[in-house]
Design a protein around this motif. Structure first.
Motif, mmCIF file in Angstrom:
data_model
loop_
_atom_site.group_PDB
_atom_site.id
_atom_site.type_symbol
_atom_site.label_atom_id
_atom_site.label_comp_id
_atom_site.label_asym_id
_atom_site.label_seq_id
_atom_site.Cartn_x
_atom_site.Cartn_y
_atom_site.Cartn_z
ATOM 1 N N UNK A 42 -2.222 1.508 2.829
ATOM 2 C CA UNK A 42 -2.157 0.308 1.985
ATOM 3 C C UNK A 42 -0.730 -0.201 1.829
ATOM 4 N N UNK A 43 0.234 0.713 1.895
ATOM 5 C CA UNK A 43 1.632 0.281 1.773
ATOM 6 C C UNK A 43 2.074 -0.554 2.976
ATOM 7 N N UNK A 44 1.356 -0.441 4.090
ATOM 8 C CA UNK A 44 1.690 -1.193 5.305
ATOM 9 C C UNK A 44 0.976 -2.539 5.377
ATOM 10 N N UNK A 45 0.048 -2.779 4.464
ATOM 11 C CA UNK A 45 -0.778 -3.987 4.538
ATOM 12 C C UNK A 45 -0.322 -5.029 3.521
ATOM 13 N N UNK A 46 -0.002 -6.228 3.986
ATOM 14 C CA UNK A 46 0.327 -7.301 3.045
ATOM 15 C C UNK A 46 -0.899 -7.658 2.208
ATOM 16 N N UNK A 47 -0.676 -7.983 0.959
ATOM 17 C CA UNK A 47 -1.793 -8.374 0.111
ATOM 18 C C UNK A 47 -2.448 -7.231 -0.608
ATOM 19 N N UNK A 48 -1.897 -6.007 -0.491
ATOM 20 C CA UNK A 48 -2.453 -4.854 -1.197
ATOM 21 C C UNK A 48 -1.327 -4.086 -1.870
ATOM 22 N N UNK A 49 -1.633 -3.490 -2.999
ATOM 23 C CA UNK A 49 -0.663 -2.677 -3.711
ATOM 24 C C UNK A 49 -1.395 -1.570 -4.457
ATOM 25 N N UNK A 50 -0.968 -0.326 -4.255
ATOM 26 C CA UNK A 50 -1.567 0.795 -4.972
ATOM 27 C C UNK A 50 -1.036 0.790 -6.398
ATOM 28 N N UNK A 51 -1.937 0.552 -7.351
ATOM 29 C CA UNK A 51 -1.539 0.465 -8.759
ATOM 30 C C UNK A 51 -2.040 1.642 -9.583
ATOM 31 N N UNK A 52 -2.975 2.430 -9.028
ATOM 32 C CA UNK A 52 -3.521 3.558 -9.775
ATOM 33 C C UNK A 52 -3.981 4.642 -8.807
ATOM 34 N N UNK A 53 -3.903 5.882 -9.269
ATOM 35 C CA UNK A 53 -4.343 7.022 -8.467
ATOM 36 C C UNK A 53 -5.157 7.951 -9.345
ATOM 37 N N UNK A 54 -6.030 8.741 -8.699
ATOM 38 C CA UNK A 54 -6.909 9.623 -9.460
ATOM 39 C C UNK A 54 -7.276 10.840 -8.626
ATOM 40 N N UNK A 61 -2.141 14.664 -8.113
ATOM 41 C CA UNK A 61 -1.658 13.399 -8.671
ATOM 42 C C UNK A 61 -0.146 13.388 -8.789
ATOM 43 N N UNK A 62 0.452 14.538 -9.079
ATOM 44 C CA UNK A 62 1.918 14.598 -9.157
ATOM 45 C C UNK A 62 2.545 14.318 -7.794
ATOM 46 N N UNK A 63 1.983 14.908 -6.754
ATOM 47 C CA UNK A 63 2.498 14.673 -5.402
ATOM 48 C C UNK A 63 2.288 13.214 -4.989
ATOM 49 N N UNK A 64 1.111 12.671 -5.292
ATOM 50 C CA UNK A 64 0.818 11.293 -4.918
ATOM 51 C C UNK A 64 1.694 10.304 -5.680
ATOM 52 N N UNK A 65 2.016 10.608 -6.928
ATOM 53 C CA UNK A 65 2.896 9.734 -7.702
ATOM 54 C C UNK A 65 4.249 9.583 -7.020
ATOM 55 N N UNK A 66 4.771 10.667 -6.506
ATOM 56 C CA UNK A 66 6.046 10.620 -5.786
ATOM 57 C C UNK A 66 5.922 9.798 -4.507
ATOM 58 N N UNK A 67 4.794 9.950 -3.804
ATOM 59 C CA UNK A 67 4.588 9.192 -2.563
ATOM 60 C C UNK A 67 4.545 7.701 -2.851
ATOM 61 N N UNK A 68 3.770 7.311 -3.864
ATOM 62 C CA UNK A 68 3.662 5.895 -4.209
ATOM 63 C C UNK A 68 5.013 5.351 -4.656
ATOM 64 N N UNK A 69 5.764 6.145 -5.403
ATOM 65 C CA UNK A 69 7.089 5.706 -5.839
ATOM 66 C C UNK A 69 7.996 5.370 -4.672
ATOM 67 N N UNK A 70 7.941 6.193 -3.629
ATOM 68 C CA UNK A 70 8.773 5.942 -2.444
ATOM 69 C C UNK A 70 8.265 4.748 -1.640
ATOM 70 N N UNK A 71 6.949 4.608 -1.561
ATOM 71 C CA UNK A 71 6.368 3.537 -0.744
ATOM 72 C C UNK A 71 6.405 2.179 -1.442
ATOM 73 N N UNK A 72 6.095 2.179 -2.734
ATOM 74 C CA UNK A 72 5.932 0.925 -3.470
ATOM 75 C C UNK A 72 7.129 0.585 -4.354
ATOM 76 N N UNK A 73 7.959 1.590 -4.648
ATOM 77 C CA UNK A 73 9.082 1.352 -5.551
ATOM 78 C C UNK A 73 8.648 1.207 -6.991
ATOM 79 N N UNK A 74 7.448 1.725 -7.317
ATOM 80 C CA UNK A 74 6.930 1.650 -8.678
ATOM 81 C C UNK A 74 6.046 2.859 -8.929
ATOM 82 N N UNK A 75 5.733 3.097 -10.187
ATOM 83 C CA UNK A 75 4.898 4.232 -10.559
ATOM 84 C C UNK A 75 3.460 3.775 -10.814
ATOM 85 N N UNK A 76 2.482 4.434 -10.193
ATOM 86 C CA UNK A 76 1.080 4.046 -10.418
ATOM 87 C C UNK A 76 0.566 4.604 -11.740
#
Length: 426
Positions: A42-54, A61-76
């Motif tokens: 999703x980080x490679x696709x325009x028009x999509x943004x990961x806003x939440x994880x479960x 979730x702790x590991x994924x939070x770090x991944x999203x932070x690096x990819x999106x520059x924000x915390x889900x």
């Protein structure tokens, strides 16, 4: 009830309008290896943004939070219970990468909450759940794509067009193989649930069992409570391709044999299985082989694995796999049209998710390459084969009634004996 219906309708209109005009807010459910792939895609696709994880596991979730932070520059937003994610107003669509036994209920709850859904294969854990998730998608007017990514690949689309235009004549057989090397999973004893893992929520609709390492993470595939064996894991991709090439839906009969050979371990599902589906004027044959093996003509090796489908027609035959396809014509097997997998298609999931986002914005399920009805029909073949295998006999299926003809025992296996409350598929 009338007020609730009005509020739900208003919510659907609002979310549909937002998804049509803005970036689609994605909530990813299930953060194991495949779920973490979803974050990357999703980080490679325009028009999509990961806003939440479960995930039911806090470590995930702790590991994924770090991944999203690096990819999106924000915390889900982080959730352990998927029901809380469905309440998240920033989530327009969910991407489900849970074990099979959660696919249908997670999809249904998401649809009820007004979310669109991308759900990994197989669409459903059993026949009843497939029908329920399809009904929910239609009732709540949601876009639901099933993760059978091969339908979005150019070379497979071209192969299907050729088959349907008569390139190898009348197609009378599709033979799919899933020769994927699977080592023994051994034995793991019951032990305390690891800290941070909600074991009750992981099992969800499945019966309560003691925690073991083998029942968690990847090996849940090989237990009947939570998985469908390799015919429903890797094999569903080839099963779908085979059915698509034949141009058929559900068969009038199925017989499946095999066993779990060589290994003495915790696995319940077969590591060797053959299923034959009778369509009257054509048949679909599918074979699973998880032990050491050679391949078959036209299906090249991928390491120790041989995975693909060969279509046989009155004028020739066509092997199709992840690498491409090749037509052979006549008694001399002269080469016809061929096509290789495009190197630009780095991963088949990316175009498939792009197709999903397109449909989310258009609000037209017809834009999907693997709409829920397509996924449910292909998964039904898996479930029919497994029911035949477990009962040890041929089954006759009546499409008009949606049941096995005169076979109460087989019909009972179309669903679970009981669903654990509150994880009940409606």
């Amino acid at each position: 009830m009338e007020r609730r219906t009005f509020l739900l309708g208003a919510s659907l209109v609002s979310m549909g309008a937002r998804a049509a005009n803005d970036t689609v807010g994605i909530g990813v459910i299930g953060l194991g290896g495949r779920g973490r792939d979803h974050l990357q895609y999703y980080s490679k696709l325009p028009g999509a943004r990961v806003v939440a994880i479960c995930d039911v596991n806090q470590a995930q979730t702790e590991r994924a939070t770090q991944i999203v932070g690096k990819l999106e520059g924000s915390q889900p937003h982080v959730h352990q219970d998927l029901r809380k994610l469905f309440e998240d107003k920033d989530v327009d669509a969910v991407s489900i990468a849970t074990p099979n036994h959660w696919h249908a209920l997670a999809t249904i709850w998401a649809c009820q909450a007004g979310k669109d859904v991308y759900c990994e294969k197989p669409a459903c854990y059993n026949l009843f759940e497939g029908r329920a998730m399809e009904a929910a998608a239609r009732k709540y007017k949601r876009i639901v794509q099933i993760g059978m990514q091969g339908r979005s690949l150019a070379h497979k689309q071209r192969a299907m067009d050729l088959l349907h235009s008569g390139a190898i004549g009348q197609v009378y057989m599709a033979r799919g193989i899933c020769f994927k090397r699977r080592p023994s999973i051994g034995h793991t004893p019951a032990e305390p649930v690891p800290p941070g893992l909600d074991w009750d929520l992981f099992l969800g609709p499945a019966p309560m069992r003691e925690y073991t390492k083998n029942r968690y993470q990847y090996n849940w595939h090989w237990f009947w409570d939570t998985g469908n064996g390799d015919i429903g894991n890797q094999g569903i991709h080839e099963m779908d391709l085979a059915r698509r090439g034949l141009g058929r839906d559900l068969p009038k009969g199925v017989v499946s044999t095999g066993g779990k050979y060589v290994y003495e371990d915790d696995q319940e599902t077969p590591n060797t299985q053959i299923a034959t589906f009778d369509y009257g004027d054509a048949e679909l044959v599918f074979e699973v082989r998880g032990l050491n093996t050679g391949g078959e003509p036209g299906i090249p090796a991928s390491g120790p694995n041989f995975v693909g489908v060969t279509f046989f027609g009155s004028k020739g035959f066509m092997p199709v796999d992840e690498h491409g396809f090749q037509i052979f014509l006549g008694d001399k097997r002269e080469p016809g049209e061929s096509m290789k997998h495009a190197e630009s298609e780095i991963d088949d999931t990316i175009p498939h998710m792009a197709n999903f986002l397109k449909a989310v914005k258009s609000r037209n399920p017809a834009d999907l390459t693997a709409d829920v009805s397509v996924g449910v029909t292909s998964a039904a073949l898996v479930h029919m084969a497994n029911i035949s295998y477990r009962l040890g006999r041929k089954l006759n299926y009546d499409s008009a009634s949606g049941a096995f003809a005169g076979d109460a025992e087989a019909n009972a296996m179309m669903t679970r004996p009981v669903y654990r409350s509150p994880y009940v598929v409606p």
